[in-house]
Design a protein around this motif. Structure first.
Motif, PDB file in Angstrom:
ATOM      1  N   ILE A 133       5.788   3.445   1.607  1.00 45.51           N
ATOM      2  CA  ILE A 133       4.578   2.028   1.302  1.00 45.51           C
ATOM      3  C   ILE A 133       4.862   1.099   2.845  1.00 45.51           C
ATOM      4  O   ILE A 133       5.559   1.134   3.022  1.00 45.51           O
ATOM      5  CB  ILE A 133       5.584   1.121  -0.296  1.00 45.51           C
ATOM      6  CG1 ILE A 133       6.768   0.422   0.705  1.00 45.51           C
ATOM      7  CG2 ILE A 133       5.716   1.846  -1.306  1.00 45.51           C
ATOM      8  CD1 ILE A 133       6.835  -0.827  -0.581  1.00 45.51           C
ATOM      9  N   ALA A 134       3.429   0.652   2.666  1.00 47.63           N
ATOM     10  CA  ALA A 134       3.581  -0.120   3.807  1.00 47.63           C
ATOM     11  C   ALA A 134       2.557  -1.266   3.523  1.00 47.63           C
ATOM     12  O   ALA A 134       2.231  -1.824   2.454  1.00 47.63           O
ATOM     13  CB  ALA A 134       2.429   0.410   4.777  1.00 47.63           C
ATOM     14  N   MET A 135       2.656  -2.475   4.617  1.00 52.60           N
ATOM     15  CA  MET A 135       2.421  -3.979   4.390  1.00 52.60           C
ATOM     16  C   MET A 135       2.108  -4.887   5.735  1.00 52.60           C
ATOM     17  O   MET A 135       3.166  -4.529   5.927  1.00 52.60           O
ATOM     18  CB  MET A 135       3.730  -4.508   3.100  1.00 52.60           C
ATOM     19  CG  MET A 135       2.795  -6.225   2.649  1.00 52.60           C
ATOM     20  SD  MET A 135       4.396  -7.020   2.352  1.00 52.60           S
ATOM     21  CE  MET A 135       4.152  -7.338   0.259  1.00 52.60           C
ATOM     22  N   PRO A 136       0.754  -4.452   5.553  1.00 55.75           N
ATOM     23  CA  PRO A 136       0.258  -5.883   6.312  1.00 55.75           C
ATOM     24  C   PRO A 136       0.605  -6.752   6.311  1.00 55.75           C
ATOM     25  O   PRO A 136       0.350  -7.574   5.131  1.00 55.75           O
ATOM     26  CB  PRO A 136      -0.649  -4.658   6.688  1.00 55.75           C
ATOM     27  CG  PRO A 136      -1.150  -4.823   5.205  1.00 55.75           C
ATOM     28  CD  PRO A 136       0.006  -4.197   4.160  1.00 55.75           C
ATOM     29  N   GLY A 162       8.071  -3.664  -4.299  1.00 53.50           N
ATOM     30  CA  GLY A 162       7.085  -2.286  -4.296  1.00 53.50           C
ATOM     31  C   GLY A 162       7.390  -0.846  -3.925  1.00 53.50           C
ATOM     32  O   GLY A 162       7.684   0.791  -4.225  1.00 53.50           O
ATOM     33  N   ILE A 163       8.825  -1.181  -3.291  1.00 51.94           N
ATOM     34  CA  ILE A 163       9.818  -0.498  -2.950  1.00 51.94           C
ATOM     35  C   ILE A 163      10.770   0.564  -4.498  1.00 51.94           C
ATOM     36  O   ILE A 163      10.924   1.714  -4.402  1.00 51.94           O
ATOM     37  CB  ILE A 163      10.986  -0.046  -2.109  1.00 51.94           C
ATOM     38  CG1 ILE A 163      10.695  -0.656  -1.389  1.00 51.94           C
ATOM     39  CG2 ILE A 163      12.115   0.602  -2.168  1.00 51.94           C
ATOM     40  CD1 ILE A 163      11.627  -1.498  -0.014  1.00 51.94           C
ATOM     41  N   VAL A 164      10.635  -0.540  -5.538  1.00 50.81           N
ATOM     42  CA  VAL A 164      11.703  -0.133  -6.777  1.00 50.81           C
ATOM     43  C   VAL A 164      10.454   1.144  -7.665  1.00 50.81           C
ATOM     44  O   VAL A 164      10.544   1.705  -8.140  1.00 50.81           O
ATOM     45  CB  VAL A 164      12.131  -1.428  -7.809  1.00 50.81           C
ATOM     46  CG1 VAL A 164      12.029  -0.822  -9.262  1.00 50.81           C
ATOM     47  CG2 VAL A 164      13.126  -1.553  -6.839  1.00 50.81           C
ATOM     48  N   ASP A 165       8.747   0.348  -7.800  1.00 53.32           N
ATOM     49  CA  ASP A 165       7.803   0.216  -8.759  1.00 53.32           C
ATOM     50  C   ASP A 165       7.909   2.642  -8.376  1.00 53.32           C
ATOM     51  O   ASP A 165       7.502   3.089  -9.276  1.00 53.32           O
ATOM     52  CB  ASP A 165       6.859  -0.254  -8.286  1.00 53.32           C
ATOM     53  CG  ASP A 165       7.108  -1.723  -9.556  1.00 53.32           C
ATOM     54  OD1 ASP A 165       7.942  -1.568 -10.099  1.00 53.32           O
ATOM     55  OD2 ASP A 165       6.604  -2.310  -8.717  1.00 53.32           O
ATOM     56  N   SER A 166       7.454   2.059  -7.070  1.00 50.52           N
ATOM     57  CA  SER A 166       6.893   3.624  -6.458  1.00 50.52           C
ATOM     58  C   SER A 166       8.171   4.975  -5.785  1.00 50.52           C
ATOM     59  O   SER A 166       7.341   5.557  -5.305  1.00 50.52           O
ATOM     60  CB  SER A 166       5.583   3.107  -5.123  1.00 50.52           C
ATOM     61  OG  SER A 166       6.868   2.970  -3.904  1.00 50.52           O
ATOM     62  N   GLU A 167       8.635   3.698  -6.545  1.00 52.91           N
ATOM     63  CA  GLU A 167      10.470   4.866  -5.653  1.00 52.91           C
ATOM     64  C   GLU A 167      10.360   5.409  -4.803  1.00 52.91           C
ATOM     65  O   GLU A 167      10.380   6.392  -4.446  1.00 52.91           O
ATOM     66  CB  GLU A 167      10.433   6.011  -6.857  1.00 52.91           C
ATOM     67  CG  GLU A 167      11.003   5.656  -8.148  1.00 52.91           C
ATOM     68  CD  GLU A 167      11.019   6.912  -9.238  1.00 52.91           C
ATOM     69  OE1 GLU A 167      11.153   7.854  -8.555  1.00 52.91           O
ATOM     70  OE2 GLU A 167      10.787   6.690 -10.478  1.00 52.91           O
ATOM     71  N   SER A 168      10.369   3.880  -3.341  1.00 54.99           N
ATOM     72  CA  SER A 168       9.647   5.033  -2.145  1.00 54.99           C
ATOM     73  C   SER A 168      11.359   4.795  -1.296  1.00 54.99           C
ATOM     74  O   SER A 168      12.135   3.773  -1.749  1.00 54.99           O
ATOM     75  CB  SER A 168       9.123   3.960  -1.738  1.00 54.99           C
ATOM     76  OG  SER A 168       7.486   4.256  -2.354  1.00 54.99           O
ATOM     77  N   SER A 169      11.062   5.250  -0.510  1.00 58.31           N
ATOM     78  CA  SER A 169      12.544   5.127   0.298  1.00 58.31           C
ATOM     79  C   SER A 169      12.398   4.323   2.025  1.00 58.31           C
ATOM     80  O   SER A 169      12.964   4.196   2.401  1.00 58.31           O
ATOM     81  CB  SER A 169      13.306   6.716   0.633  1.00 58.31           C
ATOM     82  OG  SER A 169      12.756   7.448   1.070  1.00 58.31           O
ATOM     83  N   ILE A 229       1.229  -0.743  -0.147  1.00 62.94           N
ATOM     84  CA  ILE A 229       0.211  -0.111  -0.007  1.00 62.94           C
ATOM     85  C   ILE A 229       0.665   0.968   0.047  1.00 62.94           C
ATOM     86  O   ILE A 229       1.876   1.458   0.412  1.00 62.94           O
ATOM     87  CB  ILE A 229      -0.827  -0.217   1.319  1.00 62.94           C
ATOM     88  CG1 ILE A 229      -1.408  -1.128   1.450  1.00 62.94           C
ATOM     89  CG2 ILE A 229      -1.794   1.005   1.572  1.00 62.94           C
ATOM     90  CD1 ILE A 229      -2.191  -1.970   2.219  1.00 62.94           C
ATOM     91  N   LYS A 230       0.398   2.156  -1.119  1.00 62.56           N
ATOM     92  CA  LYS A 230       1.256   3.237  -0.508  1.00 62.56           C
ATOM     93  C   LYS A 230       0.631   4.143   0.250  1.00 62.56           C
ATOM     94  O   LYS A 230      -0.505   4.787  -0.015  1.00 62.56           O
ATOM     95  CB  LYS A 230       1.017   3.961  -2.148  1.00 62.56           C
ATOM     96  CG  LYS A 230       2.235   5.062  -2.529  1.00 62.56           C
ATOM     97  CD  LYS A 230       2.519   5.803  -4.099  1.00 62.56           C
ATOM     98  CE  LYS A 230       3.166   7.529  -3.854  1.00 62.56           C
ATOM     99  NZ  LYS A 230       3.914   7.258  -4.993  1.00 62.56           N
ATOM    100  N   VAL A 231       0.998   4.789   0.891  1.00 55.79           N
ATOM    101  CA  VAL A 231       0.840   5.313   1.744  1.00 55.79           C
ATOM    102  C   VAL A 231       1.011   6.949   2.259  1.00 55.79           C
ATOM    103  O   VAL A 231       0.216   7.919   2.258  1.00 55.79           O
ATOM    104  CB  VAL A 231       0.740   5.369   3.752  1.00 55.79           C
ATOM    105  CG1 VAL A 231       0.629   3.706   3.808  1.00 55.79           C
ATOM    106  CG2 VAL A 231       2.056   4.673   4.187  1.00 55.79           C
ATOM    107  N   TRP A 232       1.924   7.435   1.831  1.00 57.88           N
ATOM    108  CA  TRP A 232       2.628   8.333   0.682  1.00 57.88           C
ATOM    109  C   TRP A 232       3.844   8.309   0.380  1.00 57.88           C
ATOM    110  O   TRP A 232       4.023   7.946  -0.164  1.00 57.88           O
ATOM    111  CB  TRP A 232       3.394   9.518   2.112  1.00 57.88           C
ATOM    112  CG  TRP A 232       3.194  11.054   2.232  1.00 57.88           C
ATOM    113  CD1 TRP A 232       4.083  11.646   2.011  1.00 57.88           C
ATOM    114  CD2 TRP A 232       1.610  11.497   3.015  1.00 57.88           C
ATOM    115  NE1 TRP A 232       3.345  12.900   1.831  1.00 57.88           N
ATOM    116  CE2 TRP A 232       2.430  12.605   2.067  1.00 57.88           C
ATOM    117  CE3 TRP A 232       0.481  11.298   3.393  1.00 57.88           C
ATOM    118  CZ2 TRP A 232       1.863  13.828   2.865  1.00 57.88           C
ATOM    119  CZ3 TRP A 232      -0.418  12.499   3.967  1.00 57.88           C
ATOM    120  CH2 TRP A 232       0.186  13.686   3.678  1.00 57.88           C
ATOM    121  N   ASP A 233       3.991   9.624  -0.156  1.00 55.26           N
ATOM    122  CA  ASP A 233       4.900  10.166  -1.593  1.00 55.26           C
ATOM    123  C   ASP A 233       6.276   9.983  -1.262  1.00 55.26           C
ATOM    124  O   ASP A 233       6.952   9.996   0.071  1.00 55.26           O
ATOM    125  CB  ASP A 233       5.470  11.023  -2.229  1.00 55.26           C
ATOM    126  CG  ASP A 233       4.361  11.297  -3.313  1.00 55.26           C
ATOM    127  OD1 ASP A 233       4.338  10.241  -4.006  1.00 55.26           O
ATOM    128  OD2 ASP A 233       4.180  12.384  -3.636  1.00 55.26           O
TER     129      ASP A 233
END
Ligand SMILES: Nc1ncnc2c1ncn2[C@@H]1O[C@H](COP(=O)(O)OP(=O)(O)OP(=O)(O)O)[C@@H](O)[C@H]1O
Ligand SMILES: [Mg+2]
Lengths: 287, 136
Positions: free
Chosen positions: A170-173, A193-200, A163-167
């Motif tokens: 991401i979160a995963m329950p 998910g980290i790669v796809d959403s460019e999350s840190s 789940i993308k919670v913010w720019d």
């Protein structure tokens, strides 16, 4: 039950079988599930043989005696095969309990001179057969449980959503047990998910994990390490108080990981890390 | 009146661990054990049952509720006919493993329960008995 009685029962194998079968064939519930009464006879003969071979004056009153194991294994096998043939639990139970009538009838013919002894032995045999019935029942339940668990497994695989919670966050329950197979799925989905959403930052919420033992802890540590290799951070949230205490007693050091009690505090931490701030906006009250 | 629980379970595959944990939890709930002790107990059970599966080639579990004086508790015996443990003292130390694991299972389980007994003979098998008292 005396050794002599056991021996007499063994000698009467054929007679007991005849009693048992004739009564089965007359019963109202003798449905069309057996192809022929030959099948019924073959199966009953085999079961009776094992019962008579297994029973001893000692184990008849001790349902946990290890030498009963072959009998219980046989009953489990029989229950499963009957279930597959379409017998209901009631039919199988009735079938097993009807053995009691046949055995008791034979007992009445063996112990003719001592009513006390006949009474005692009757009770013992009755309990013994009850116990066979319970084993069959437990097998049914266990079968059901396995079906449920395998369905749960399948659902678990489907339900590890990222789940993308913010720019950048991401979160995963995770709900259910974090075994090796599951960890693999979690890790792959999370890294992707980290790669796809460019999350840190990735938040792994374990509120729904029933227990954290050394294996689960190890899986968590591995997951965190993999995420770090991507240059991202991982926060573990949903550490319930009882889990925290247990992990400490177990002796596992999770202090190198960032852990939070709730998903909310993990989100707050992540926002701070990204130098973001959530503030209440004072609205003009012009009425 | 509380009816005593006495149940036998066999551990043959990963899935049996879940069933085992669930049964133990049910027993703990039945005697009114609190959530912290429940969690400690099922975590210890998880460790011991998994050891049995991994190192002992599977085994049997006997789950019982027990009473001592006014205390009620859950007692579990894990029994396998695996290779046994050569040096129990070593195996009970934090960090000792013959696998590629953390080596926290046995010592951790001992800390999580009220009473812990282990007996092992090389070539014969391993038996671990634990008790968790309701308020222990
Ligand atoms: N039932 C058993 N049969 C044979 N050997 C065992 C058994 N249980 C434990 N052992 C041995 O004792 C060692 C220590 O066990 P322990 O559970 O403490 O650690 P581990 O299983 O190696 O790692 P962890 O439990 O942290 O994942 C094991 O590596 C294994 O060699
Ligand atoms: Mg272990």
């Amino acid at each position: 039950m005396t050794t002599k009685t056991v021996e007499s029962l063994r000698e009467k194998h054929d007679l007991i079988l005849t009693y048992w079968i004739s009564q089965r064939e007359m019963a109202d519930d003798f449905g069309g599930n057996f192809n022929s009464s030959d099948d019924l006879k073959a199966q009953s003969s085999e079961l009776l043989e094992i019962v008579l071979k297994t029973i001893t004056p000692e184990n008849i009153t001790d349902p946990y005696s290890p030498d009963l194991q072959p009998l219980f294994d046989y009953i489990s096998g029989l229950t499963i095969s009957r279930a597959k043939q379409g017998f209901s639990p009631r039919e199988t139970a009735t079938y097993i309990f009807s053995l009691k009538d046949a055995l008791l009838r034979a007992l009445g013919e063996i112990i003719t001179d001592d009513t006390q002894e006949l009474y005692r032995t009757t009770l013992e045999v009755s309990k013994f057969v009850d116990n066979i019935g319970i084993t069959s029942f437990e097998t049914f339940i266990k079968g059901r449980e396995e079906v449920i668990l395998s369905q749960a497994d399948e659902m678990a695989e489907l339900s590890t959503p990222v789940i993308k919670v913010w720019d950048g966050i991401i979160a995963m329950p995770i709900i259910g047990t974090l075994d090796s197979a599951r960890t693999q799925v979690v890790m792959e989905n999370l890294l992707q998910g980290i790669v796809d959403s460019e999350s840190s930052i990735a938040i792994l919420d374990i509120s729904g994990v029933p227990a954290v033992d050394s294996l689960v802890a190890q899986h968590l540590i591995k997951t965190v390490n993999a995420i770090r290799l991507l240059g991202a951070d991982c926060v573990i949230s949903g550490i319930r108080p009882e889990i925290a205490q247990t992990v400490v007693h177990l002796g596992i050091d999770l202090s190198k990981m960032v852990t939070k009690a709730t998903l909310a505090s993990a989100l707050k931490y992540s926002l701070t890390t990204l130098q973001l701030e959530v503030r209440r906006v004072q609205k003009d009250k012009s009425n | 009146m509380t009816t005593n629980i006495r149940e036998q379970l066999s551990i043959r595959q990963e899935r049996d661990l879940i069933i085992c944990r669930n049964r133990v939890k049910e027993a703990a709930v039945k005697i009114g054990m609190g959530i912290v002790n429940q969690t400690k107990l099922i975590t210890a059970v998880s460790e011991l049952a998994r050891n049995m599966l991994i190192y002992g080639g599977g085994g049997n579990v006997l789950l019982e509720t027990v009473t001592r004086g006014r205390e009620q508790g859950v007692q579990i015996v894990f029994e396998d006919k695996g290779p046994g443990i050569a040096d129990i003292n070593k195996a009970m130390q934090d960090g000792f493993t013959t696998g590629k694991s953390m080596g926290m299972g046995l010592p951790g389980a001992r800390r999580l329960v009220s009473e812990f007994f282990i007996e092992s003979t090389v070539g014969i098998g391993t038996t671990v008995k634990i008790i968790k008292w309701k308020n222990g």
